[in-house]
Design a protein around this motif. Structure first.
Motif, PDB file in Angstrom:
ATOM      1  N   GLU A  39       0.813  -1.210   0.000  1.00 10.69           N
ATOM      2  CA  GLU A  39       0.000   0.000   0.000  1.00 10.69           C
ATOM      3  C   GLU A  39       0.851   1.267   0.000  1.00 10.69           C
ATOM      4  N   ASP A  40       2.053   1.193   0.563  1.00 13.37           N
ATOM      5  CA  ASP A  40       2.923   2.379   0.598  1.00 13.37           C
ATOM      6  C   ASP A  40       3.748   2.528  -0.672  1.00 13.37           C
ATOM      7  N   GLY A  41       3.504   1.657  -1.680  1.00  8.72           N
ATOM      8  CA  GLY A  41       4.213   1.748  -2.948  1.00  8.72           C
ATOM      9  C   GLY A  41       5.468   0.903  -3.015  1.00  8.72           C
ATOM     10  N   GLN A  42       5.866   0.299  -1.912  1.00 11.08           N
ATOM     11  CA  GLN A  42       7.032  -0.573  -1.910  1.00 11.08           C
ATOM     12  C   GLN A  42       6.712  -1.875  -2.642  1.00 11.08           C
ATOM     13  N   VAL A  43       7.676  -2.381  -3.381  1.00  7.82           N
ATOM     14  CA  VAL A  43       7.518  -3.633  -4.118  1.00  7.82           C
ATOM     15  C   VAL A  43       8.447  -4.676  -3.496  1.00  7.82           C
ATOM     16  N   SER A  44       7.901  -5.829  -3.168  1.00  6.02           N
ATOM     17  CA  SER A  44       8.696  -6.870  -2.514  1.00  6.02           C
ATOM     18  C   SER A  44       8.484  -8.213  -3.185  1.00  6.02           C
ATOM     19  N   LEU A  45       9.467  -9.094  -3.049  1.00  5.77           N
ATOM     20  CA  LEU A  45       9.405 -10.427  -3.634  1.00  5.77           C
ATOM     21  C   LEU A  45       8.324 -11.258  -2.950  1.00  5.77           C
ATOM     22  N   LYS A  46       7.495 -11.943  -3.749  1.00  3.50           N
ATOM     23  CA  LYS A  46       6.465 -12.831  -3.197  1.00  3.50           C
ATOM     24  C   LYS A  46       6.777 -14.294  -3.518  1.00  3.50           C
ATOM     25  N   HIS A  47       6.958 -14.614  -4.817  1.00  2.00           N
ATOM     26  CA  HIS A  47       7.254 -15.992  -5.209  1.00  2.00           C
ATOM     27  C   HIS A  47       8.225 -16.016  -6.383  1.00  2.00           C
ATOM     28  N   ILE A  48       9.135 -16.971  -6.375  1.00  2.00           N
ATOM     29  CA  ILE A  48       9.939 -17.299  -7.551  1.00  2.00           C
ATOM     30  C   ILE A  48       9.354 -18.588  -8.125  1.00  2.00           C
ATOM     31  N   LEU A  49       8.927 -18.543  -9.379  1.00  6.06           N
ATOM     32  CA  LEU A  49       8.239 -19.664 -10.014  1.00  6.06           C
ATOM     33  C   LEU A  49       9.215 -20.416 -10.916  1.00  6.06           C
ATOM     34  N   LYS A  50       9.504 -21.672 -10.556  1.00 10.16           N
ATOM     35  CA  LYS A  50      10.450 -22.478 -11.321  1.00 10.16           C
ATOM     36  C   LYS A  50       9.773 -23.745 -11.813  1.00 10.16           C
ATOM     37  N   GLY A  51      10.240 -24.234 -12.963  1.00  7.03           N
ATOM     38  CA  GLY A  51       9.670 -25.442 -13.548  1.00  7.03           C
ATOM     39  C   GLY A  51       9.859 -25.498 -15.052  1.00  7.03           C
ATOM     40  N   HIS A  52       9.970 -24.335 -15.675  1.00 11.22           N
ATOM     41  CA  HIS A  52      10.219 -24.312 -17.121  1.00 11.22           C
ATOM     42  C   HIS A  52      11.629 -24.807 -17.430  1.00 11.22           C
ATOM     43  N   GLN A  53      11.750 -25.437 -18.597  1.00  8.95           N
ATOM     44  CA  GLN A  53      13.050 -25.937 -19.046  1.00  8.95           C
ATOM     45  C   GLN A  53      13.669 -25.038 -20.104  1.00  8.95           C
ATOM     46  N   LYS A  54      12.966 -23.973 -20.434  1.00 10.04           N
ATOM     47  CA  LYS A  54      13.472 -23.004 -21.403  1.00 10.04           C
ATOM     48  C   LYS A  54      13.186 -21.598 -20.869  1.00 10.04           C
ATOM     49  N   PRO A  55      13.788 -20.561 -21.462  1.00 11.43           N
ATOM     50  CA  PRO A  55      13.502 -19.189 -21.027  1.00 11.43           C
ATOM     51  C   PRO A  55      12.001 -18.915 -21.038  1.00 11.43           C
ATOM     52  N   VAL A  56      11.534 -18.118 -20.076  1.00 12.59           N
ATOM     53  CA  VAL A  56      10.120 -17.769 -19.994  1.00 12.59           C
ATOM     54  C   VAL A  56       9.903 -16.482 -20.778  1.00 12.59           C
ATOM     55  N   SER A  57       9.138 -16.577 -21.852  1.00 10.12           N
ATOM     56  CA  SER A  57       9.022 -15.447 -22.773  1.00 10.12           C
ATOM     57  C   SER A  57       7.955 -14.440 -22.365  1.00 10.12           C
ATOM     58  N   THR A  58       6.806 -14.938 -21.849  1.00  9.25           N
ATOM     59  CA  THR A  58       5.715 -14.024 -21.492  1.00  9.25           C
ATOM     60  C   THR A  58       4.972 -14.532 -20.258  1.00  9.25           C
ATOM     61  N   VAL A  59       4.196 -13.642 -19.659  1.00 10.45           N
ATOM     62  CA  VAL A  59       3.309 -13.993 -18.546  1.00 10.45           C
ATOM     63  C   VAL A  59       1.958 -13.336 -18.803  1.00 10.45           C
ATOM     64  N   SER A  60       0.915 -13.825 -18.132  1.00 18.23           N
ATOM     65  CA  SER A  60      -0.413 -13.234 -18.301  1.00 18.23           C
ATOM     66  C   SER A  60      -1.231 -13.467 -17.037  1.00 18.23           C
ATOM     67  N   TRP A  61      -1.788 -12.380 -16.481  1.00 17.24           N
ATOM     68  CA  TRP A  61      -2.609 -12.459 -15.277  1.00 17.24           C
ATOM     69  C   TRP A  61      -4.038 -12.847 -15.622  1.00 17.24           C
ATOM     70  N   SER A  62      -4.643 -13.673 -14.771  1.00 16.33           N
ATOM     71  CA  SER A  62      -6.057 -14.011 -14.933  1.00 16.33           C
ATOM     72  C   SER A  62      -6.901 -12.770 -14.682  1.00 16.33           C
ATOM     73  N   PRO A  63      -8.141 -12.736 -15.197  1.00 14.77           N
ATOM     74  CA  PRO A  63      -8.989 -11.552 -15.005  1.00 14.77           C
ATOM     75  C   PRO A  63      -9.188 -11.174 -13.546  1.00 14.77           C
ATOM     76  N   ASP A  64      -9.193 -12.160 -12.625  1.00 13.05           N
ATOM     77  CA  ASP A  64      -9.375 -11.848 -11.203  1.00 13.05           C
ATOM     78  C   ASP A  64      -8.046 -11.704 -10.463  1.00 13.05           C
ATOM     79  N   ASP A  65      -6.930 -11.813 -11.184  1.00  8.41           N
ATOM     80  CA  ASP A  65      -5.574 -11.643 -10.629  1.00  8.41           C
ATOM     81  C   ASP A  65      -5.186 -12.714  -9.619  1.00  8.41           C
ATOM     82  N   ASN A  66      -5.928 -13.804  -9.542  1.00 12.92           N
ATOM     83  CA  ASN A  66      -5.607 -14.869  -8.590  1.00 12.92           C
ATOM     84  C   ASN A  66      -4.662 -15.907  -9.170  1.00 12.92           C
TER      85      ASN A  66
END
Length: 578
Positions: free
Chosen positions: A300-327
């Motif tokens: 809420e104060d504008g600070q950005v902090s690490l939440k999760h590192i997502l691992k499992g891909h075997q190649k570079p991750v080219s794109t990401v996309s958020w679900s409509p509800d952001d969950n």
């Protein structure tokens, strides 16, 4: 417009505010001079009240109109005594005596008399007079019907309403009420209620010329238009409408555009390729050549902090996309698979793949119940959340490096279908349309309103296309550098009035969307800036990802971020000078 005027003293005229206060009827007329605390102050009428008198430095505002609009506003706000006093002191009545009489007759439900007075006002537009007469006769008809005087109601319908020869559908509805009153649904309006009669006056006001009855909230409308002009002419405008003030002319400075490094985020071990804020602005997702994706949380104060590192891909991750509800979050490996993650826990929920085919892009159905992807075999496929293939368009529908998008209504899928063309595919009518460029297309971004595409080209230009109707280029943006890599751009700021882009010269570029003017070039990164994302919930937050393995969070110049001790090497607070 042929309106009858006279010189009767204004304090004797009827003043009927249209639907403003609970004491509507009590203040519907003023028959005595207004008592006030001004002592023996003498009334000072204007020496001349002709339409030639003006106020303001340019001489374009007619004093007569200006005073009437102010008077109308006072009554609208419920300041009836002040409105009457202004009429008296200025010598400029809000309404002529005949119009005042007409309004009083409407309030008093004197329908025959009000129709007769309507014809005395001198309105030249016969259609407007007929429509107004229809409203008045209709009220008479309804009143008689409610009094069970069916014979008189039928007489009004036959001899007063029908001869107007207008609104025949409504005439048939009224006739039905006589035949079967129980089926009539129009008795919900009680004309004995002051607010209902005020609504009738509002209807009449919309039909009559403004010189007869000044439109409701006319002053508010003029002021809002003035603010719109000031806002639209402000090149750096990036504040909410609630921040606009009437006390001074509006002008934003450059400090309203995020241009200061507020934080440097470090979690990737290789080039950062893609960034995207969640729809609610509470999260930022990044993907990298290091085969990982990261979810960052925006406090809420504008600070950005690490939440999760997502691992499992075997190649570079080219794109990401958020679900409509952001969950949930989709991550797409480069010509590999798509993974669906729970944003809260960081767990992988499902893996989408197709035998013998690599996936090159990802996105969500607008309802969040399915996903879509471009394939390296040049097809586009749609799946439900469990991985069942729903539709697939084969042929030249996508290219090896392909952005894809879907409009909010789910009707159109957009994809780079060949080096110099973007496909607009209508799923419902199976109709295809192409946006064709002369240069190779490297990426695109769809505007929030689904009406525009931002297209990045290999020749170091960004083109803004309107995709409503026949697609056309409406603006071009130049200044950034692109020679070898895929550089992405985005819309952002208030009403997406700005364009931001990465660049191979390690800078972030920001243009004014409407004018195409380059506003800022932001230094800071030490490698090519591949992707940018503007926080949709925070006009003053911009993120950029670079080959230098970092993500920079940009904010306003005057925002002093408190220094915090570095605890884990993930987030570096910045003093704005680096």
């Amino acid at each position: 417009m042929g309106v009858v005027e006279d010189n009767e003293p204004p304090f004797k005229r009827v003043k009927v505010p249209i639907g403003e206060s609970k004491n509507f009827l009590e203040h519907s007329s003023v028959t005595e001079p207004v008592a006030c605390s001004l002592g023996d102050l003498m009334v000072r009428p204007l020496s001349s009240q002709g339409d030639g008198e003006t106020v303001g430095s340019r001489g374009v505002i007619k004093r007569l109109e200006f005073v009437k609009i102010i008077t109308r506003t006072l009554y609208s706000l419920g300041y009836d005594k002040s409105g009457a006093l202004l009429e008296e002191e200025s010598g400029i009545p809000l309404h002529s005596s005949v119009v005042g009489l007409f309004m009083k007759q409407v309030i008093d439900e004197q329908w025959d008399e009000s129709v007769a007075t309507l014809h005395k006002i001198g309105i030249l537009d016969e259609t407007a007079v007929k429509l107004a007469s229809f409203i008045l006769w209709e009220q008479k008809f309804l009143k008689l019907l409610k009094m069970d005087n069916v014979v008189a109601a039928l007489d009004t319908l036959r001899n007063e309403i029908v001869p107007l020869h207008i609104n025949l559908n409504r005439v048939h509805e009224l006739a039905t009420c006589i035949i079967s009153p129980s089926r009539c649904l129009i008795f919900g309006q009680d004309t004995k209620d002051a607010n209902s009669r005020a609504m009738i006056l509002e209807k009449l006001q919309k039909l009559l010329p403004p010189t007869v009855m000044i439109p409701e909230k006319r002053l508010e409308h003029l002021v809002e238009k003035a603010l719109d002009v000031q806002r639209d002419s402000c090149v750096f405008h990036n504040t909410l409408d609630s921040d606009l003030s009437l006390y001074s002319d509006h002008q934003c400075g450059r400090n309203q555009i995020p241009s200061q490094t507020m934080q440097i985020l470090e979690a990737h071990n290789d080039e950062v390729w893609f960034l995207q804020f969640s729809h609610n602005g509470k999260y930022l997702a990044s993907s990298s050549k290091d085969q990982s994706a990261v979810i960052w949380e925006v406090k809420e104060d504008g600070q950005v902090s690490l939440k999760h590192i997502l691992k499992g891909h075997q190649k570079p991750v080219s794109t990401v996309s958020w679900s409509p509800d952001d969950n949930q979050l989709l991550t797409c490996g480069q010509e590999e698979v798509i993974r669906r993650w729970d944003a809260s826990s960081g767990e992988c929920i499902h893996v989408y793949e197709k035998a013998g085919v690599g996936l090159v892009s990802c996105g969500w159905f607008p309802d969040g119940m399915g996903i879509f992807s471009g394939m390296n075999d040049k097809s586009i496929c749609l799946w439900d959340l469990d991985g069942k293939e729903l539709e697939c368009w084969k042929g030249q529908r996508a290219v090896r490096i392909s952005d894809t998008a879907i409009t909010d209504d789910g009707k159109r899928i957009i994809s780079i279908c060949r080096d110099t063309a973007i496909l607009l595919l209508d799923r419902e009518v199976k109709f295809e349309r192409l946006i064709e460029e002369e240069e190779i297309i490297t990426s695109f971004s769809l505007s929030k309103d689904n009406k525009f595409l931002l297209v990045n080209l290999i020749n170091q230009e960004i083109h803004l296309w309107s995709i409503e109707g026949n697609p056309k280029i409406i603006s071009k943006y130049k200044g950034h550098t692109r020679t070898r890599f895929v550089i992405r751009s985005c819309f952002g700021g208030f009403e997406q009035a700005f364009i931001a882009s990465g660049s191979e010269d390690s800078q972030v570029y920001i243009w004014h969307r409407g004018s195409g003017e380059l506003l800022l070039a932001l230094p800071g990164h030490s490698g090519a800036v591949n992707s940018v994302s503007w926080n949709p919930a925070n006009l003053h937050m911009l993120a950029s990802g670079s080959d230098d393995r970092t993500i920079r969070i940009w904010g306003l110049n005057h925002y002093n971020l408190k220094q915090r001790a570095q605890s884990n090497g993930i987030v570096q607070p910045c003093n704005g000078r680096s």
